[in-house]
Write an enzyme that holds these catalytic residues in place. Sequence first.
Site, PDB file in Angstrom:
ATOM      1  N   THR A 181      69.415  34.360  78.930  1.00 40.33           N
ATOM      2  CA  THR A 181      70.648  35.122  78.751  1.00 40.33           C
ATOM      3  C   THR A 181      70.442  36.511  79.344  1.00 40.33           C
ATOM      4  OG1 THR A 181      72.312  35.846  77.150  1.00 40.33           O
ATOM      5  CG2 THR A 181      70.030  35.989  76.457  1.00 40.33           C
ATOM      6  N   GLY A 182      71.546  37.191  79.583  1.00 44.01           N
ATOM      7  CA  GLY A 182      71.451  38.540  80.130  1.00 44.01           C
ATOM      8  C   GLY A 182      71.926  38.608  81.570  1.00 44.01           C
TER       9      GLY A 182
ATOM     10  N   SER B  92      82.543  36.197  75.415  1.00 41.62           N
ATOM     11  CA  SER B  92      81.910  35.831  76.680  1.00 41.62           C
ATOM     12  C   SER B  92      81.589  34.350  76.796  1.00 41.62           C
ATOM     13  CB  SER B  92      80.677  36.687  76.950  1.00 41.62           C
ATOM     14  OG  SER B  92      79.754  36.553  75.934  1.00 41.62           O
TER      15      SER B  92
ATOM     16  N   GLY C 259      72.319  37.801  84.895  1.00 46.13           N
ATOM     17  CA  GLY C 259      71.963  36.582  85.609  1.00 46.13           C
ATOM     18  C   GLY C 259      71.293  36.828  86.948  1.00 46.13           C
TER      19      GLY C 259
ATOM     20  N   ARG D  69      82.012  35.815  91.528  1.00 45.80           N
ATOM     21  CA  ARG D  69      80.603  35.999  91.135  1.00 45.80           C
ATOM     22  C   ARG D  69      80.153  34.862  90.215  1.00 45.80           C
ATOM     23  NH1 ARG D  69      77.548  36.363  86.143  1.00 45.80           N
ATOM     24  NH2 ARG D  69      75.713  37.605  86.549  1.00 45.80           N
ATOM     25  N   VAL D  70      78.958  34.365  90.467  1.00 40.77           N
ATOM     26  CA  VAL D  70      78.353  33.335  89.623  1.00 40.77           C
ATOM     27  C   VAL D  70      76.988  33.846  89.187  1.00 40.77           C
ATOM     28  CG1 VAL D  70      77.402  30.998  89.604  1.00 40.77           C
ATOM     29  CG2 VAL D  70      79.576  31.457  90.767  1.00 40.77           C
ATOM     30  N   GLY D  71      76.652  33.643  87.938  1.00 42.77           N
ATOM     31  CA  GLY D  71      75.363  34.110  87.433  1.00 42.77           C
ATOM     32  C   GLY D  71      74.334  32.999  87.372  1.00 42.77           C
ATOM     33  N   ASP D  72      73.403  33.158  86.474  1.00 45.79           N
ATOM     34  CA  ASP D  72      72.310  32.189  86.341  1.00 45.79           C
ATOM     35  C   ASP D  72      72.694  30.964  85.514  1.00 45.79           C
ATOM     36  OD1 ASP D  72      72.555  34.023  84.118  1.00 45.79           O
ATOM     37  OD2 ASP D  72      70.791  33.037  83.272  1.00 45.79           O
TER      38      ASP D  72
ATOM     39  N   THR E 147      78.963  30.085  79.493  1.00 49.00           N
ATOM     40  CA  THR E 147      79.277  31.525  79.526  1.00 49.00           C
ATOM     41  C   THR E 147      80.540  31.789  80.344  1.00 49.00           C
ATOM     42  OG1 THR E 147      78.349  33.706  80.040  1.00 49.00           O
ATOM     43  CG2 THR E 147      77.943  31.986  81.646  1.00 49.00           C
TER      44      THR E 147
ATOM     45  N   THR F 127      76.929  34.787  75.396  1.00 48.88           N
ATOM     46  CA  THR F 127      76.589  33.611  76.188  1.00 48.88           C
ATOM     47  C   THR F 127      75.728  32.728  75.322  1.00 48.88           C
ATOM     48  OG1 THR F 127      76.631  34.681  78.322  1.00 48.88           O
ATOM     49  CG2 THR F 127      75.140  32.815  78.110  1.00 48.88           C
TER      50      THR F 127
HETATM   51  C1  SD4 Z   1      75.463  35.731  83.514  1.00 53.30           C
HETATM   52  N1  SD4 Z   1      73.600  35.220  82.108  1.00 53.30           N
HETATM   53  O1  SD4 Z   1      76.531  35.310  83.920  1.00 53.30           O
HETATM   54  C2  SD4 Z   1      75.027  35.371  82.116  1.00 53.30           C
HETATM   55  C3  SD4 Z   1      75.540  36.385  81.171  1.00 53.30           C
HETATM   56  C4  SD4 Z   1      74.867  36.401  79.839  1.00 53.30           C
HETATM   57  O2  SD4 Z   1      74.578  37.284  77.730  1.00 53.30           O
HETATM   58  O3  SD4 Z   1      73.993  35.649  79.539  1.00 53.30           O
HETATM   59  N2  SD4 Z   1      75.179  37.267  78.949  1.00 53.30           N
HETATM   60  O4  SD4 Z   1      74.751  36.474  84.177  1.00 53.30           O
END
Ligand code: SD4
Length: 333
Positions: free
Chosen positions: A243-244, A90, A246, A220-223, A210, A192
């Site tokens: 992390t996690g 990832s 987003g 799609r875009v995360g945090d 990430t 990530t």
């Molecule tokens: C996201 N926060 O794109 C990232 C993914 C991630 O461990 O951190 N995964 O949402």
Amino acid sequence: MKRRNFLKNASLTGVGLAVGSSLASCAENASEDKKAIANTSKASLPLVIANWHVIDATAKAMEVLQAGGTALDAVEQGCKVEEANEKGQSVGKGGLPDRDGNVTLDACIMDKHGNCGSVVYLKDIKHAVSVARKVMEDTPHVMLAGEGAKQFAIEQGFEPEDLLTEASKEAWEKWKIEAKYKPIINIENHDTIGMLAIDKNGDISGACTTSGLAYKMAGRVGDSPIIGSGLFVDNEIGACVATGLGEEVVKTVGSFLVVELMRQGKSPQEACEEAISRIVNKPNNDYKNFQVGYIAVNKQGETGFYSIHQWFSMTKFQDGVNEQIQSDYFNKE
Ligand code: SD4
């Protein structure tokens, strides 16, 4: 109910778990453990922390710091280790693709002056964190996205390459057979990398990189590339990286929140716990089915980390010890 698992891994090999045999004894030990973490956290500089088990990355960052490099150089070089690691699915090369088979990367970086750079939906360039640094240093902008980000990277001398490895392609093809998309807790994504460092001068920088959630919708875009959500650094106060899932981090502007809580006097640990509670205490939220974790450091070099579930850890390099530490976590039955 809160539980604590405490794990140390100085040996670089997998996970050695020291969990109390009963939940009751875990609860009793929780405050002791927390004190132990706080005490070992007192600053001797330089130091590096990163989310997850990324001992090679923290080792690289520390090498930079020991050689007199800045925290900014350290976090960039550290993150690059994981971006180049094809086995980590990832980050960078080998990242799992979106549901259409495209590997798209998000990254950001922030320095001691509060300068920042970010790339979003970057294709074909594995060192997204370095492109983010170039955005910060060589453009009047903070974020570049998509085709423009890629063009900029190529102009800066980055080599385009196919980031979809055979292993990630196979995983995607297997996923397509079921073609159900439901990000669950943390099984999809655990590499990530978010990294924070304090150099010998006491200056703080951070970075985050990430490929985002596996099998996400195209676009799609995360945090992770969003300053304040995935990462925030304030050299007067401290820094945080997330992390996690987003989407949940963005909804609470998580990393900025943690830094602001530290500004109000909370320790990094307390600030991370409060930021997680903002997520889990929302009405009707589904926290049992997703993961968010924060790691944070303050100007004094104290560190903290906290997560919704137990599948989270931090790697910390300080005083010659490079170790993985299992997170304390929220888990309300
Ligand atoms: C996201 N926060 O794109 C990232 C993914 C991630 O461990 O951190 N995964 O949402």
